[in-house]
Design a protein around this motif. Sequence first.
Motif, PDB file in Angstrom:
ATOM      1  N   ALA A  70       0.831  -1.201   0.000  1.00 60.34           N
ATOM      2  CA  ALA A  70       0.000   0.000   0.000  1.00 60.34           C
ATOM      3  C   ALA A  70       0.867   1.253   0.000  1.00 60.34           C
ATOM      4  O   ALA A  70       0.639   2.190  -0.783  1.00 60.34           O
ATOM      5  N   ALA A  71       1.905   1.253   0.869  1.00 64.40           N
ATOM      6  CA  ALA A  71       2.728   2.462   0.994  1.00 64.40           C
ATOM      7  C   ALA A  71       3.468   2.749  -0.299  1.00 64.40           C
ATOM      8  O   ALA A  71       3.496   3.894  -0.775  1.00 64.40           O
ATOM      9  N   GLY A 141      21.082  17.425  -8.841  1.00 66.64           N
ATOM     10  CA  GLY A 141      19.932  18.276  -9.121  1.00 66.64           C
ATOM     11  C   GLY A 141      18.971  17.723 -10.155  1.00 66.64           C
ATOM     12  O   GLY A 141      17.807  18.065 -10.173  1.00 66.64           O
ATOM     13  N   GLY A 142      19.453  16.844 -11.025  1.00 66.12           N
ATOM     14  CA  GLY A 142      18.655  16.497 -12.201  1.00 66.12           C
ATOM     15  C   GLY A 142      17.683  15.351 -12.022  1.00 66.12           C
ATOM     16  O   GLY A 142      17.214  14.801 -13.008  1.00 66.12           O
ATOM     17  N   LEU A 143      17.394  14.953 -10.785  1.00 72.70           N
ATOM     18  CA  LEU A 143      16.538  13.789 -10.595  1.00 72.70           C
ATOM     19  C   LEU A 143      15.090  14.213 -10.366  1.00 72.70           C
ATOM     20  O   LEU A 143      14.816  15.288  -9.843  1.00 72.70           O
ATOM     21  N   ALA A 144      14.156  13.348 -10.772  1.00 70.66           N
ATOM     22  CA  ALA A 144      12.740  13.631 -10.549  1.00 70.66           C
ATOM     23  C   ALA A 144      12.420  13.478  -9.063  1.00 70.66           C
ATOM     24  O   ALA A 144      11.704  14.292  -8.488  1.00 70.66           O
ATOM     25  N   ALA A 145      12.916  12.438  -8.463  1.00 66.31           N
ATOM     26  CA  ALA A 145      12.704  12.212  -7.029  1.00 66.31           C
ATOM     27  C   ALA A 145      13.641  11.113  -6.562  1.00 66.31           C
ATOM     28  O   ALA A 145      14.188  10.365  -7.373  1.00 66.31           O
ATOM     29  N   ILE A 146      13.807  11.056  -5.247  1.00 62.24           N
ATOM     30  CA  ILE A 146      14.620   9.995  -4.651  1.00 62.24           C
ATOM     31  C   ILE A 146      13.755   9.280  -3.629  1.00 62.24           C
ATOM     32  O   ILE A 146      13.064   9.935  -2.835  1.00 62.24           O
ATOM     33  N   VAL A 147      13.759   7.974  -3.663  1.00 63.97           N
ATOM     34  CA  VAL A 147      13.049   7.198  -2.656  1.00 63.97           C
ATOM     35  C   VAL A 147      14.079   6.347  -1.931  1.00 63.97           C
ATOM     36  O   VAL A 147      14.888   5.666  -2.562  1.00 63.97           O
ATOM     37  N   PHE A 148      14.062   6.424  -0.628  1.00 64.36           N
ATOM     38  CA  PHE A 148      14.999   5.646   0.181  1.00 64.36           C
ATOM     39  C   PHE A 148      14.157   4.715   1.036  1.00 64.36           C
ATOM     40  O   PHE A 148      13.453   5.158   1.932  1.00 64.36           O
ATOM     41  N   LEU A 179      10.882   5.940   2.693  1.00 64.56           N
ATOM     42  CA  LEU A 179       9.810   4.945   2.769  1.00 64.56           C
ATOM     43  C   LEU A 179      10.198   3.947   3.841  1.00 64.56           C
ATOM     44  O   LEU A 179      11.160   3.201   3.695  1.00 64.56           O
ATOM     45  N   ARG A 180       9.456   3.982   4.950  1.00 66.24           N
ATOM     46  CA  ARG A 180       9.838   3.148   6.101  1.00 66.24           C
ATOM     47  C   ARG A 180       8.857   1.994   6.212  1.00 66.24           C
ATOM     48  O   ARG A 180       7.661   2.204   6.407  1.00 66.24           O
ATOM     49  N   GLN A 181       9.375   0.789   6.071  1.00 67.18           N
ATOM     50  CA  GLN A 181       8.509  -0.385   6.122  1.00 67.18           C
ATOM     51  C   GLN A 181       8.470  -0.936   7.536  1.00 67.18           C
ATOM     52  O   GLN A 181       9.499  -1.263   8.113  1.00 67.18           O
ATOM     53  N   GLY A 182       7.264  -1.023   8.084  1.00 71.56           N
ATOM     54  CA  GLY A 182       7.086  -1.629   9.392  1.00 71.56           C
ATOM     55  C   GLY A 182       7.835  -0.917  10.507  1.00 71.56           C
ATOM     56  O   GLY A 182       8.360  -1.554  11.405  1.00 71.56           O
TER      57      GLY A 182
END
Lengths: 281, 493
Positions: A70-71, A141-148, A179-182
């Motif tokens: 879901a997340a 700078g050139g990235l759309a987004a970063i997900v960790f 993005l933190r799982q659990g």
Amino acid sequence: MRRQTANLATLKHVVSSLEGRNEHQFVPDPASDATRLTFGEELLDDHLEGGLLSGCMHEIRCDYARDIGAASAFLCAFLARNHARSGKLVWIVDPAARIDAGQMSPDGLWQLGLDPSDVILVHPRDLKTAIWTAGESAREGGLAAIVFQVKGNPKMLDLSVSRKLMLRAQASQTPFFLLRQGGQEEASSATTRWQVTPLSSDQNQDFKQGIGPMRHRLTLERNRTGQTGNWPVSWQSAQRTFRHAATKISPTRYLSAVSTSRDRPDLPLSMGQIMAFERAS
Amino acid sequence: MKELPETPPLVIFDTIQNALRITAHEKSERLSGIYVGQSLSDARAINPHIECIEHDYSADNALLHSIARWCERYTPLVSMSGEDGLFLDITGCAHLFKGEAAMLEDIEKRLVGQGLDVKLACADTPGAAWALCRYGQTRIAKPSGHVPLIEPLPLQGLRLGKDEVQALNKLGFKTIGCLYNIPRAPLAARFGSLVLSRLDQALGDIDEVLSPLRPVSELVSEKRFADPIVDEEDIKRTIFLLCENAVPNLERRGLGMQACELILFRANGEIETIVTEASTPLRNASRMAALFDERLAALHDDWEAGFGFDILRLSILRAAPFHEDQQKLIVKEQAGTAEETSHLIDRLSARLGKDRVQVFAHCDTHIPERRFALQSALDAEEAKSFPTLNTHQQSVITRPLILFSNPERVDAIAEVPEGPPLKFLWRKVSYDVVRAEGPERIACEWWKDGRTAYTRDYFRIEDREGYRLWLFRHGLYERETQAPNWYVHGMFG
């Protein structure tokens, strides 16, 4: 309404500058609606004074490990909506999160509206290099987004690390999502912290028994620039917007408990009228 | 082998024709009467204190290889010669070491310093050098002066087999010179072409091709230090200078660096190699140097300079045509971000390893877990996009976002024969299915899995709490199996 929120933001900016707060207090720039990431639902966007700030760190967490579907689906849909900014999406996965979170599939990304060829997956060896990778990407700078994506509340990812990531994201004006799982609620430098839980899906208009647009409960647990709240939202994939979906959908069972007969003769019809039998004795 | 004080004298033995025989021993007064080829029991009788070690050919080979790598400090063309020798093609390299004599002295000094016993010779042809080195008195044959020098040497100097040498000896040919002026045809008829070709190779009448151990690089730039450098800053600075040195050469050829290698020669004879790659051809010295910085930083913990490095060599292993970006002026911003991103990919790949920075690659199949592969971002082709789904597929979500590479077995209660599951237990949690869509039948790929592989019936389900999962039944009832298993294969949002 939008005009009013802009005015409010301007006032806040003035007040904070009068109070002499430093620039790192995440005061939104009033004239920068373009740098906001929106939900497309006025209720939410107005609450956030126009949307999530772009050059900031936002945390998205889920209580249980199994909520990661879901997340991450919420996050992907949100990014697909705000993908006007061209560039690659860097998705960094902590090895601890990889074990039971599975693997993102390109078909799934497509159906949520993200082009899989825009995604760069990074699988560092350990959390330390994962943090380094996140910091290095946030500088770009050139990235759309970063997900960790991390699992639980690792000690190494403490306040000073999250502060560093936040500052780098701010400097490069790149949206950064943790993005933190659990994991538990934890103090961090993130501008907002969201909790995502799955809800029963909306009614599918074409197929009643089927599964409709996905619904989630979004809980804004922490908001540095305003109030918290919680909303049930559903994702409209055709319009690429979220809709407030407060209507209670009762999880009625559409499946019959007993299987209907298939490929075999129907029950024999009753023949005539049943008469009372005579007593046997 | 040199004598080691305070240890028993060392001999190496091996099983030769069912007898333990000595194959090598240290050069020492203590081992008088012991010779190569002697049986081990005889040697033990002469000197009961000897320490015997069995011959380890793989270790010998590994040592020879490491010496070969070390010899690359003199020339990039080093090749193996049998089990105990190396050929160094020093054409055009000798003057860098002040001539052949000084070069041989330098090689000898350094190798002897490392405890090795070496014999060196230098001649016009590899064959002549081989013969001179093993059987000759002169070390350096003057240009075109090797023919008289190898004339008096025994026939073994021609790299011939034992049988051929014995047969030739029987006929009275004792030295290489004996073969110079005899008719060739009978010799070839009697001994085959090898004898003549070896002779011609030694004399230089036909060319002998040496195959170098490592492929020859496009470009090499190196820096030597009189005093070994230890400091990390110095090393980084040197790397930058080497990169800067390579750039004009790349420009002249219209190339950009794709893969390059940094070889660090330690003062104590060891060699460190760092290879980096770039996603797009690079011609910017600071960007090239930055890739090495990442690798050095990653190595930092388990890597010490020790005695320092005396040579740093940058070789460009692979280069590709470098396209000057003509669009740059018009859409400057977009070009800039693409370049920045590719630089980020390069740096992350350099630090983490190239298999840890990945992109999706499409595979043309219907089996969900085989539909995509992860490919290193460095190797991925530019601008290869995925097949777009049609609009209907985009509005209805039929594929999970998260796919488990190994489907997870669940205990399920399901309608027979082809209904959806009603209840199932996954990861110790029970799910009560309220809505289901399916089955979507995906047949196996019989050309890969065999004809007995089961068909999968996929169901999208939603449980009472709102979890949306992708399950499949493995096998069709009765047609394929009596008790099909259920698996969870993915998670929707």
